[in-house]
Design an enzyme around this catalytic site. Structure first.
Site, PDB file in Angstrom:
ATOM      1  N   GLU A 150       0.831  -1.211   0.000  1.00 15.85           N
ATOM      2  CA  GLU A 150       0.000   0.000   0.000  1.00 15.85           C
ATOM      3  C   GLU A 150       0.865   1.261   0.000  1.00 15.85           C
ATOM      4  O   GLU A 150       2.063   1.221   0.266  1.00 15.85           O
ATOM      5  CB  GLU A 150      -0.948   0.014   1.202  1.00 15.85           C
ATOM      6  N   LYS A 183      -5.833  10.636   0.879  1.00 23.20           N
ATOM      7  CA  LYS A 183      -6.048   9.313   1.460  1.00 23.20           C
ATOM      8  C   LYS A 183      -7.232   8.681   0.730  1.00 23.20           C
ATOM      9  O   LYS A 183      -8.342   9.204   0.772  1.00 23.20           O
ATOM     10  CB  LYS A 183      -6.343   9.447   2.959  1.00 23.20           C
ATOM     11  N   VAL A 193      -5.761   0.281   3.079  1.00 25.09           N
ATOM     12  CA  VAL A 193      -5.885  -1.180   2.972  1.00 25.09           C
ATOM     13  C   VAL A 193      -7.072  -1.527   2.073  1.00 25.09           C
ATOM     14  O   VAL A 193      -6.951  -2.355   1.163  1.00 25.09           O
ATOM     15  CB  VAL A 193      -6.034  -1.813   4.374  1.00 25.09           C
ATOM     16  N   ASP A 195     -17.819   4.515  14.037  1.00 24.89           N
ATOM     17  CA  ASP A 195     -16.557   4.595  13.294  1.00 24.89           C
ATOM     18  C   ASP A 195     -15.933   3.204  13.138  1.00 24.89           C
ATOM     19  O   ASP A 195     -15.261   2.694  14.037  1.00 24.89           O
ATOM     20  CB  ASP A 195     -15.584   5.555  13.993  1.00 24.89           C
ATOM     21  N   SER A 228     -13.706   1.098  10.246  1.00 20.59           N
ATOM     22  CA  SER A 228     -12.954   1.305   9.004  1.00 20.59           C
ATOM     23  C   SER A 228     -13.558   0.522   7.841  1.00 20.59           C
ATOM     24  O   SER A 228     -13.991  -0.629   7.999  1.00 20.59           O
ATOM     25  CB  SER A 228     -11.504   0.853   9.196  1.00 20.59           C
ATOM     26  N   ALA A 229     -13.540   1.155   6.669  1.00 21.13           N
ATOM     27  CA  ALA A 229     -13.978   0.473   5.438  1.00 21.13           C
ATOM     28  C   ALA A 229     -13.075  -0.729   5.127  1.00 21.13           C
ATOM     29  O   ALA A 229     -13.453  -1.586   4.325  1.00 21.13           O
ATOM     30  CB  ALA A 229     -13.982   1.455   4.271  1.00 21.13           C
ATOM     31  N   ASP A 230     -11.906  -0.799   5.772  1.00 21.74           N
ATOM     32  CA  ASP A 230     -11.030  -1.957   5.570  1.00 21.74           C
ATOM     33  C   ASP A 230     -11.759  -3.261   5.916  1.00 21.74           C
ATOM     34  O   ASP A 230     -11.551  -4.293   5.267  1.00 21.74           O
ATOM     35  CB  ASP A 230      -9.783  -1.878   6.473  1.00 21.74           C
ATOM     36  N   LYS A 247      -3.492  -1.686  15.493  1.00 24.59           N
ATOM     37  CA  LYS A 247      -3.044  -0.821  16.593  1.00 24.59           C
ATOM     38  C   LYS A 247      -4.105  -0.752  17.679  1.00 24.59           C
ATOM     39  O   LYS A 247      -5.301  -0.835  17.397  1.00 24.59           O
ATOM     40  CB  LYS A 247      -2.801   0.596  16.068  1.00 24.59           C
TER      41      LYS A 247
END
Ligand code: PSU
Ligand code: MN
Length: 310
Positions: free
Chosen positions: A30, A91, A111, A143, A145-147, A164
């Site tokens: 990435e 981003k 990602v 919230d 992540s779209a990951d 993390k």
């Protein structure tokens, strides 16, 4: 023969074209980590080192980014340098891809977006640092992540050092379980926590050997169970940070984000930047060590997966 409209948006580097022609396995990388994850010049230096690790293992690296209105699969040394120096790279996650392609602006893929581009390019393995996930307090903020949704949808194996602890790692694993995304671990039973080796949560399956990882992944896809697989591997002992230190810093970064009302796609970059600033160079050294280790694990997996296809 029908022409796939997506392929008209891809530009492969010469190295990627010849690797694919020769049947040499590719490993996607990435670009968010280059543009937003590390300072210049360490970012470019690390990107080159990571590519070298993959080549030394017998696979071909393909760093993915958006440049000049194209999805770029594989960057030259000069292009890595350009991206590493640029302070205006967007981003780019799933929802941003069309906008950034249309604008012609440089884009660093997350990602999620890197998985999409890797799948379009026919690449099965992708190496990153840490995946996005369910944020702490997501019960209120939504919230997530779209990951994670990308892992549900897109059939790419994502090699990482876990996630993390800015995230709620327990909820992240619950989310992946609900959606049927397997979480494999290499080298230990537990899911890793990026700067530290142990998140305190077990991965679904421990598979230390690349052949076993490849068999698992190939079987999933053979069965028509599309979607990604997470392969977590811990940062090497020598590079890991003390848990108490990183926990305290993470909490402070989270408090600052809340106090400043940071929201949306700015949350993750804000937290990453604050942690980086508060830990000084040591977190950077850890970051570099873990990405290089992930690259080694990913390259071996790519070779084993390619062999399992024959
Ligand atoms: N987590 C990290 N380092 C990173 C990211 C996440 O430890 O660099 C980046 C990755 O590109 C990831 C993205 O895909 O942040 C997730 O952002 P968001 O939470 O806005 O989906
Ligand atoms: Mn988010």
């Amino acid at each position: 023969m029908s022409i796939d409209p997506a392929s008209s948006w891809l530009t492969r580097s010469a190295a990627v074209v010849s690797a694919q022609a020769a049947g040499r396995p590719l490993v996607a990388l990435e670009s968010t980590i280059i543009a937003h994850g590390m300072p210049y010049p360490e970012n470019v230096h690390t990107a080159r080192e990571v590519e070298a690790v993959i080549r030394a293992a017998g696979a071909e690296p393909a760093t993915i980014a958006v440049m000049g209105g194209r999805i770029r699969i594989g960057l030259s040394g000069d292009e890595l340098e350009l991206l590493g120096r640029s302070d205006n790279a967007q981003k780019v996650s799933r929802r941003d891809l069309p906008a950034v392609l249309a604008s012609g602006e440089p884009g660093a893929t997350t990602v999620a977006a890197t998985m999409i581009c890797a799948a379009l390019a026919g690449i099965e393995v992708f190496v990153t640092g840490g995946i996005g996930g369910v944020h702490r307090g997501a019960q209120e903020t939504f919230d997530i992540s779209a990951d994670l949704q990308e892992l549900v949808k897109t059939s790419v194996a994502v090699v990482c050092a876990g996630a993390k602890s800015i995230l709620d790692i327990g909820l992240t694993l619950e989310y992946l379980e609900t959606h049927g995304v397997p979480v494999l671990s290499c080298g230990q039973d537990n899911f890793a926590a990026f700067y530290t080796r142990d998140s305190g949560f077990r991965a679904d399956y421990r598979l230390d050997e690349p052949e076993a990882q490849a068999r698992f992944i190939r079987t999933k896809w053979d069965l028509g169970l599309s979607g990604g697989v997470v392969l977590s591997t811990p940062v090497p002992e020598a590079g890991a940070m003390p848990r108490e230190e990183i926990d305290a810093i993470t909490q402070q970064a989270l408090d600052e984000a809340k106090a400043q009302g940071i929201a949306g796609k700015a949350v993750t970059p804000f937290l990453l930047a604050r942690i980086k600033a508060m830990t000084g160079g040591r977190s950077l050294a850890t970051n570099i060590a873990l990405v290089k280790h992930n690259a080694e694990v990913g390259a071996k997996l790519a070779l084993a997966l390619a062999a399992s296809r024959r």
